[in-house]
Design an enzyme around this catalytic site. Structure first.
Site, short mmCIF file in Angstrom:
data_model
loop_
_atom_site.label_atom_id
_atom_site.label_comp_id
_atom_site.label_asym_id
_atom_site.label_seq_id
_atom_site.Cartn_x
_atom_site.Cartn_y
_atom_site.Cartn_z
N CYS A 1 13.28 -7.24 -1.54
CA CYS A 1 13.82 -7.83 -2.77
C CYS A 1 14.15 -9.31 -2.57
CB CYS A 1 15.05 -7.05 -3.22
SG CYS A 1 16.24 -6.73 -1.93
N ASN B 1 11.77 0.97 0.56
CA ASN B 1 11.32 -0.23 1.31
C ASN B 1 12.14 -0.48 2.58
OD1 ASN B 1 13.48 -0.99 -0.34
ND2 ASN B 1 12.74 -3.09 -0.57
N GLU C 1 21.35 -3.07 -7.40
CA GLU C 1 20.68 -4.08 -6.58
C GLU C 1 19.20 -3.96 -6.93
OE1 GLU C 1 18.61 -5.87 -4.54
OE2 GLU C 1 19.06 -4.77 -2.69
N LEU C 2 18.72 -4.84 -7.81
CA LEU C 2 17.36 -4.71 -8.32
C LEU C 2 16.45 -5.75 -7.68
CD1 LEU C 2 18.46 -4.05 -12.00
CD2 LEU C 2 18.17 -2.42 -10.11
N ALA D 1 14.05 8.04 -2.36
CA ALA D 1 12.71 7.98 -2.95
C ALA D 1 11.85 9.12 -2.39
CB ALA D 1 12.07 6.63 -2.65
P1 NDP Z 1 11.70 2.49 -8.35
O1 NDP Z 1 12.72 1.54 -8.74
O2 NDP Z 1 11.03 3.29 -9.41
O3 NDP Z 1 12.32 3.53 -7.27
C1 NDP Z 1 13.54 3.31 -6.60
C2 NDP Z 1 14.40 4.56 -6.70
O4 NDP Z 1 14.80 4.74 -8.06
C3 NDP Z 1 13.66 5.84 -6.32
O5 NDP Z 1 14.55 6.73 -5.69
C4 NDP Z 1 13.22 6.36 -7.67
O6 NDP Z 1 12.99 7.74 -7.65
C5 NDP Z 1 14.44 6.05 -8.51
N1 NDP Z 1 14.19 6.02 -9.94
C6 NDP Z 1 13.22 5.37 -10.60
N2 NDP Z 1 13.32 5.56 -11.93
C7 NDP Z 1 14.38 6.38 -12.12
C8 NDP Z 1 14.99 6.97 -13.26
N3 NDP Z 1 14.53 6.74 -14.48
N4 NDP Z 1 16.05 7.76 -13.08
C9 NDP Z 1 16.53 8.00 -11.84
N5 NDP Z 1 15.99 7.49 -10.72
C10 NDP Z 1 14.93 6.67 -10.85
O7 NDP Z 1 10.64 1.71 -7.50
P2 NDP Z 1 9.10 2.04 -7.19
O8 NDP Z 1 9.04 2.82 -5.96
O9 NDP Z 1 8.36 2.63 -8.33
O10 NDP Z 1 8.59 0.55 -6.96
C11 NDP Z 1 8.19 -0.21 -8.10
C12 NDP Z 1 8.68 -1.64 -8.01
O11 NDP Z 1 10.10 -1.69 -7.97
C13 NDP Z 1 8.26 -2.39 -6.76
O12 NDP Z 1 6.96 -2.85 -6.85
C14 NDP Z 1 9.30 -3.47 -6.72
O13 NDP Z 1 8.94 -4.51 -7.59
C15 NDP Z 1 10.55 -2.79 -7.22
N6 NDP Z 1 11.42 -2.34 -6.11
C16 NDP Z 1 12.46 -3.12 -5.72
C17 NDP Z 1 13.25 -2.74 -4.65
C18 NDP Z 1 14.37 -3.58 -4.17
O14 NDP Z 1 14.68 -3.60 -2.99
N7 NDP Z 1 15.06 -4.26 -5.05
C19 NDP Z 1 12.99 -1.51 -3.90
C20 NDP Z 1 11.90 -0.73 -4.41
C21 NDP Z 1 11.16 -1.14 -5.48
P3 NDP Z 1 11.60 8.35 -8.20
O15 NDP Z 1 10.53 7.67 -7.44
O16 NDP Z 1 11.75 9.80 -7.91
O17 NDP Z 1 11.54 8.02 -9.67
#
Ligand code: NDP
Length: 453
Positions: A261, A130, A227-228, A155
């Protein structure tokens, strides 16, 4: 891994994953390089970071275009993101030495007692799409300045940005080992976390990703910073300046096409100003220009991926099925690209997705409350705790309410954003640990107490 332009739905590029050998090379390079990097004086590391800032500024347009192509951010916001990355590099270039200075603690006469801040080693960063530049630089600038080396698992949909960032560090003169990318899937991330050479992990992303990565790191007894997401409340009290609140609320909810976020997500509005606020917010959100993010006039671009747009619509539909009213929007846009209409929901039951889940797109949920106490209760009625906003014309009242809200930051009469000088992070399901400021640079260090009698 494919990168898809979310505006046109056309493929931009395709990338092969790193195989086992490539990952091993990078881990070994990071581990060996760290032994050299940690010995470099902090002034050297600061000077290199200042150079990164220069590279970012010199190529602002190029990096902004790359972000906009890969994840659809409006171009003027992409340029602002590049500039903020330059500023965080400057900030740590100027302040790292001060933050990391030994701290003398007087305990016993005749003894020299102090705390020294020493780097940990290679740190793995799992990052989202994002803010594909900012999230990375916010972590990397202090981590590198502190003497750590960085491994970035970005990502999949922003792999061009990942490569560009690695090139920036190289162009600024950083040794190759200092900042490396890992183009790998989640299974390999688990293996990398388990590797002895990796000393700590940071993740920005969803709660599910945070749980998975923190569990793996916990099993290895490795430090994490998470940072979720957030479901930030935006509280409008009865004495608020409603026009300003609506204007800022609209901006907060829709900046980065709502994929932030710390966006305002739940608008908690006192009944005395509720109708006026909903009218003003509707006017603001209806007035936004939604469209091609490369156009300077665009306020809201597409969502970054089709599945994110579909998930958002599903949350809206489930909220409506639970009783919410659509005041504006409520549908994807009927055109190419992953666009979603700026949307306002009212009458949202507290267990509906728009109240209970994070909505990562341009959808505002507005709630009516009849007192300040009820506003505080509803603001805190969430699993998250990242940011919050309070609107009131009484500063003392604003400060008092701010103290009652469970969040990592609360802004009164102001747009919530991260500031270099302020710790940034959350509580509850929004994660733990802090980024930015002096607190951020001290997350990935050994705070070593030394006593010399
Ligand atoms: P994710 O949290 O799945 O992705 C963020 C990063 O984490 C990516 O690099 C992803 O890689 C990695 N990741 C995810 N699961 C794992 C795992 N089990 N082990 C290791 N790495 C992992 O976000 P999404 O892109 O799927 O977005 C989904 C939702 O997450 C959004 O709709 C939003 O609500 C939230 N989000 C919040 C953010 C924030 O700024 N706090 C940022 C992005 C998302 P990979 O895709 O290869 O799994």
């Amino acid at each position: 891994m494919q990168t898809i332009d979310p505006t046109t739905e056309a493929q931009i590029d395709a990338f092969d994953r790193h195989d086992e050998g490539a990952v091993e090379d990078r881990l070994e390079r990071a581990s060996r390089g760290f032994e050299t990097w940690r010995e470099r004086p902090v002034t050297d590391r600061e000077a290199l970071l200042a150079g990164v800032s220069d590279v970012l500024e010199a190529n602002e347009a190029e990096y902004a275009q790359l972000m906009t192509a890969e994840m659809g951010k409006p171009i003027n916001q992409a340029r602002a993101e590049v500039r903020k990355c330059a500023r965080v590099c400057e900030y740590y270039a100027e302040n790292a030495g001060t933050f990391l200075q030994d701290e003398r603690v007087g305990i016993e006469p005749g003894a020299k007692t102090f705390v020294a801040y020493e780097p940990l080693g290679p740190v793995l960063a799992v990052m989202p799409w994002n803010y594909p530049f900012w999230q990375v630089f916010r972590f990397a600038a202090p981590a590198l300045a502190a003497g750590n080396v960085c491994l970035l698992k970005h990502a999949p949909n922003v792999q061009g940005c990942a490569d560009a960032i690695a090139d920036i560090f190289e162009a600024a003169g950083f040794p190759e080992y200092a900042f490396q990318t890992l183009r790998v899937g989640d299974e390999t991330v688990a293996e990398v976390i388990a590797d002895d050479r990796v000393r700590a992990v940071t993740l920005t992303g969803s709660v599910a990703a945070g749980r998975a990565v923190a569990s793996e790191a916990g099993a290895q007894l490795k430090k994490t910073v998470l940072e979720l997401g957030g479901s930030d409340p935006f509280v409008v009290l009865d004495d608020a300046d409603v026009d300003s609140a609506a204007a800022v609320g609209c901006q907060s909810r829709t900046y980065n096409s709502g994929q932030s976020c710390i966006a305002a997500k739940r608008f908690v509005v006192h009944t005395d100003v509720y109708d006026e606020f909903v009218d003003r917010l509707r006017a603001e959100m209806a007035g936004l220009t939604v469209g091609d993010p490369t156009d300077e006039e665009t306020d809201v671009g597409p969502m970054a991926r089709a599945d994110l747009r579909d998930d958002l619509h599903d949350q809206v539909e489930r909220s409506v099925a639970a009783g919410a009213t659509v005041e504006l929007g409520g549908e994807p846009l009927d055109r190419d690209g992953f666009f979603y209409q700026p949307t306002i929901l009212t009458d949202v039951p507290t267990d509906a997705p728009a109240a209970a889940e994070e909505l990562f797109g341009p959808v505002a949920a507005v709630f009516e409350v009849d007192s300040e106490a009820a506003a505080i209760d509803l603001a805190n009625d969430t699993d998250y705790g990242l940011g919050a906003t309070v609107w009131t014309n009484d500063r003392e009242r604003g400060e008092a309410v701010a103290r009652e809200i469970d969040a990592g930051c609360v802004f009164v009469n102001e747009f919530v954003t991260s500031h270099l000088e302020l710790p940034f992070g959350g509580i509850k399901n929004s994660g733990y640990g802090r980024e930015l400021s002096g607190e951020g640079i001290r997350e990935f260090v050994n705070r070593k107490s030394v006593w010399v009698s």
